[in-house]
Design a protein around this motif. Structure first.
Motif, PDB file in Angstrom:
ATOM      1  N   HIS B  24       0.833  -1.202   0.000  1.00  9.44           N
ATOM      2  CA  HIS B  24       0.000   0.000   0.000  1.00  9.44           C
ATOM      3  C   HIS B  24       0.865   1.248   0.000  1.00  9.44           C
ATOM      4  O   HIS B  24       0.645   2.192  -0.776  1.00  9.44           O
ATOM      5  N   VAL B  27       2.767   1.616  -3.438  1.00 11.73           N
ATOM      6  CA  VAL B  27       1.918   1.979  -4.561  1.00 11.73           C
ATOM      7  C   VAL B  27       1.449   3.421  -4.452  1.00 11.73           C
ATOM      8  O   VAL B  27       1.495   4.178  -5.421  1.00 11.73           O
ATOM      9  N   PHE B  28       1.011   3.820  -3.254  1.00 10.15           N
ATOM     10  CA  PHE B  28       0.435   5.149  -3.174  1.00 10.15           C
ATOM     11  C   PHE B  28       1.449   6.254  -2.987  1.00 10.15           C
ATOM     12  O   PHE B  28       1.165   7.400  -3.328  1.00 10.15           O
ATOM     13  N   SER B  29       2.610   5.955  -2.438  1.00 10.78           N
ATOM     14  CA  SER B  29       3.541   7.065  -2.261  1.00 10.78           C
ATOM     15  C   SER B  29       4.349   7.327  -3.502  1.00 10.78           C
ATOM     16  O   SER B  29       5.095   8.297  -3.557  1.00 10.78           O
ATOM     17  N   SER B  31       2.747   7.396  -6.532  1.00  8.02           N
ATOM     18  CA  SER B  31       1.796   7.666  -7.600  1.00  8.02           C
ATOM     19  C   SER B  31       1.799   9.156  -7.899  1.00  8.02           C
ATOM     20  O   SER B  31       1.588   9.990  -7.041  1.00  8.02           O
ATOM     21  N   ASP B  34      -1.516  11.394  -7.172  1.00 11.14           N
ATOM     22  CA  ASP B  34      -1.798  11.979  -5.859  1.00 11.14           C
ATOM     23  C   ASP B  34      -0.659  12.839  -5.373  1.00 11.14           C
ATOM     24  O   ASP B  34      -0.618  13.184  -4.208  1.00 11.14           O
ATOM     25  N   TYR B  36       2.641  12.254  -4.928  1.00 13.59           N
ATOM     26  CA  TYR B  36       3.623  11.625  -4.045  1.00 13.59           C
ATOM     27  C   TYR B  36       3.393  11.938  -2.579  1.00 13.59           C
ATOM     28  O   TYR B  36       4.190  12.637  -1.959  1.00 13.59           O
ATOM     29  N   LEU B  39       3.347   8.953   3.342  1.00 14.42           N
ATOM     30  CA  LEU B  39       2.295   8.132   3.911  1.00 14.42           C
ATOM     31  C   LEU B  39       2.575   7.691   5.325  1.00 14.42           C
ATOM     32  O   LEU B  39       1.980   6.757   5.791  1.00 14.42           O
ATOM     33  N   ASN B  42      -0.391   7.702   7.847  1.00 10.61           N
ATOM     34  CA  ASN B  42      -1.390   6.760   7.383  1.00 10.61           C
ATOM     35  C   ASN B  42      -0.988   5.323   7.725  1.00 10.61           C
ATOM     36  O   ASN B  42      -1.708   4.589   8.395  1.00 10.61           O
TER      37      ASN B  42
END
Lengths: 87, 488
Positions: B24, B27-29, B31, B34, B36, B39, B42
């Motif tokens: 998670h 993938v999200f940090s 992207s 969004d 960068y 996270l 979170n």
């Protein structure tokens, strides 16, 4: 055949002691300290293999394989920390 | 067969949660859509949640202890000792993670991998507590140590932190080598790595005369390796530097979690696996040396984290008293000491983290804390007095029981050294309290109020410390059960 492991154990002990002295005497040079740590772990690996052959037991070889993996991971982390220290 | 997985479900859940959080985070940090995001908070909250769920799974899975006993006989064993030690470990980890969130915001610490590594090392510590074989013990110790090497060096801009990480690597890999050497010697001399088999082989080997030098060297090396890792005294060499240089949440983790899991594992090895006089003499000597050094060296310190490092070395000395007497009361007092030590240390590090605003490093910065922030000063005083062993706080109860157990098995010298060093150690703890209440510094430093998580944590731990003496019997009976199960 009775003193079969003693020669090999002596060799492994010598390599292990070289590794320990390498760490204790080489405070200035971090790369040599990392190599000495590797030497220690590999000497103990050889120890396991010698015991496994002389005892005719499989657990020694199993343990040696697992320790090899851990030693590789540890030296990778050591080198990574070395790189960021000297950047 | 399904019972096999049910019994180890907490660890399975925690490992899965670790990897899902890692994926998670990656993938999200990374992207671009969004922008960068960092996270770390979170992933931190999700990590805290997964630790709490693991603890619930562990606590609710108690009836399964006996069912899966047969299958896991090879590498792990779950009984009362592991049950309660794992719950204590997960509670301490949850407490330390909740202390970190404010630190992440203030220092702009973006790496979410910090939390993932903490979760991974918690998994390995869960395995370490229930390890019942030399192989499992070594692998769990290594996994925990490797994660800690990385997070000790995690603040890449500060060379203080990377140097601490490097020192920790060298200081941690060296005893792993020695521990492994001990394992190989024991394996070679006895042909067995499982603690049950070792217990049968090593039962009376010192009394019956034929002392194999391989076994002796093996047990000695394992004990030396353990003592290095728990930073007891002849082997504590760089520990204060490491504790001082690492980022403060990492120091908090280093002081609490490995000590809990290593003590549990060491009590298995020394009491169950190889019961005898060799280990007892080593622990005797190390505990005396640790207590003396912890009391004397801390007097000359001027920095807060180094003081806490030396006081934790001293406390490890007190805890090793529990190892030195091989009786049930010894193990029980050891477990009580670990429990109270974990709570006091969480308290102390929460306060140090709360006072971080203007880079408080020196003790002199704490001056006149009582005027600016009286409740924080009172909490800090309670924690320091509990470390010193002043009745009726919880630290006194743990020290009292440790000395009582030492006297009960005839270690009179140990108990008297303990009492004397306890009195000497009071000096620097009370000096801190005096500096907070009665000193007048040149510049008054104003601290911002701390966030909600730390204040909750401080409230819980300090109320436990003050009110423990009113009703100590639940802890005593729980630890008695734990100690009994390590003898079965």
């Amino acid at each position: 055949m009775k003193d079969f492991p003693i020669k090999y154990l002596t060799l492994n002990m010598i390599i292990f002691l070289l590794g320990i002295w390498g760490i204790l005497l080489n405070r200035r040079n971090i790369l040599i300290m990392l190599m000495s740590i590797e030497l220690m772990l590999l000497a103990v690996n050889l120890n396991f293999l010698v015991f496994s052959v002389s005892l005719d037991d499989m657990m020694g070889q199993l343990f040696a394989l697992l320790v090899l993996t851990v030693a590789a991971a540890e030296s990778a982390i050591g080198l990574a920390i070395l790189v960021i220290t000297f950047r | 067969m399904f019972n096999l997985f049910l019994a180890v479900f907490p660890e399975i859940f925690l490992i899965n949660a670790t990897f899902i959080l890692l994926i998670h985070g990656v993938v999200f940090s990374t992207s671009k859509k969004d922008d960068y995001p960092p996270l770390v908070s979170n992933v931190g909250w999700l990590g805290l949640l997964s630790v709490l769920i693991t603890m619930l799974l562990l606590a609710a899975g108690a009836p399964l202890l006996t069912i899966a006993h047969f299958f896991w006989n090879n590498f792990f064993r779950r009984d009362n000792l592991t049950y309660f030690c794992q719950i204590l470990l997960l509670l301490s980890t949850a407490g330390t993670i909740s202390m970190c969130f404010d630190f992440f915001e203030q220092e702009r610490f973006d790496a979410f991998e910090f939390i993932v590594l903490i979760l991974l090392s918690t998994c390995s510590m869960l395995f370490m507590i229930s390890a019942y074989d030399l192989i499992a013990m070594y692998l769990a110790i290594e996994l925990q140590s490797l994660c800690f090497y990385v997070i000790a060096a995690s603040k890449r801009e500060s060379e203080f932190s990377t140097e601490a990480g490097l020192k920790y690597l060298i200081l941690g890999a060296f005893p792993s080598g020695i521990l492994l050497f001990g394992c190989s010697m024991i394996y070679g001399s006895t042909g067995a790595t499982h603690f049950d088999q070792l217990a049968k082989i090593l039962t009376g080997y010192e009394i019956t005369g034929a002392r194999s030098s391989g076994i002796f060297m093996g047990i000695l090396s394992i004990a030396v390796g353990f003592l290095f890792k728990i930073t007891a005294v002849p082997f504590h060499m760089r520990a204060p530097d490491i504790y001082e240089g690492s980022p403060t949440p990492v120091t908090a983790f280093l002081s609490i979690a490995p000590k809990i899991s290593l003590s549990a594992n060491m009590s298995r090895v020394s009491i169950y696996g190889s019961y005898g006089a060799t280990l007892q003499q080593i622990f005797f000597f190390c505990s005396i040396a640790s207590m003396i050094l912890g009391a004397l060296a801390a007097m000359a310190q001027t920095k807060v984290k180094r003081l806490l490092a030396y006081s934790s070395i001293g406390h490890v000395g007190y805890i090793c008293i529990g190892f030195s007497c091989g009786t049930i009361e010894g193990i029980q007092s050891l477990l009580i000491g670990i429990f109270i030590y974990a709570l006091m240390t969480i308290d102390a590090f929460a306060i140090v983290l709360a006072l971080r605003q203007t880079r408080v490093k020196y003790i002199a910065d704490l001056g006149a804390l009582a005027k600016t922030n009286p409740i924080l000063a009172i909490t800090f005083s309670i924690t320091m007095l509990s470390y010193a062993g002043i009745p009726p706080l919880a630290g006194f109860c743990s020290k009292f029981y440790l000395f009582f157990a030492a006297l009960g098995c005839g270690a009179y010298f140990l108990a008297s050294v303990g009492v004397v060093t306890s009195v000497i150690g009071c000096y620097y703890y009370i000096r801190l309290v005096k500096r907070m209440f009665f000193d007048r510094p040149r510049t008054l430093i104003l601290y911002e109020p701390m966030d909600r998580d730390k204040s909750l944590l401080l409230a819980i731990t300090s109320s436990f410390i003050t009110l423990f003496f009113l009703y100590p019997s639940p802890l005593f009976s729980v630890t008695h059960q734990m100690a009994l199960s390590s003898y079965l």
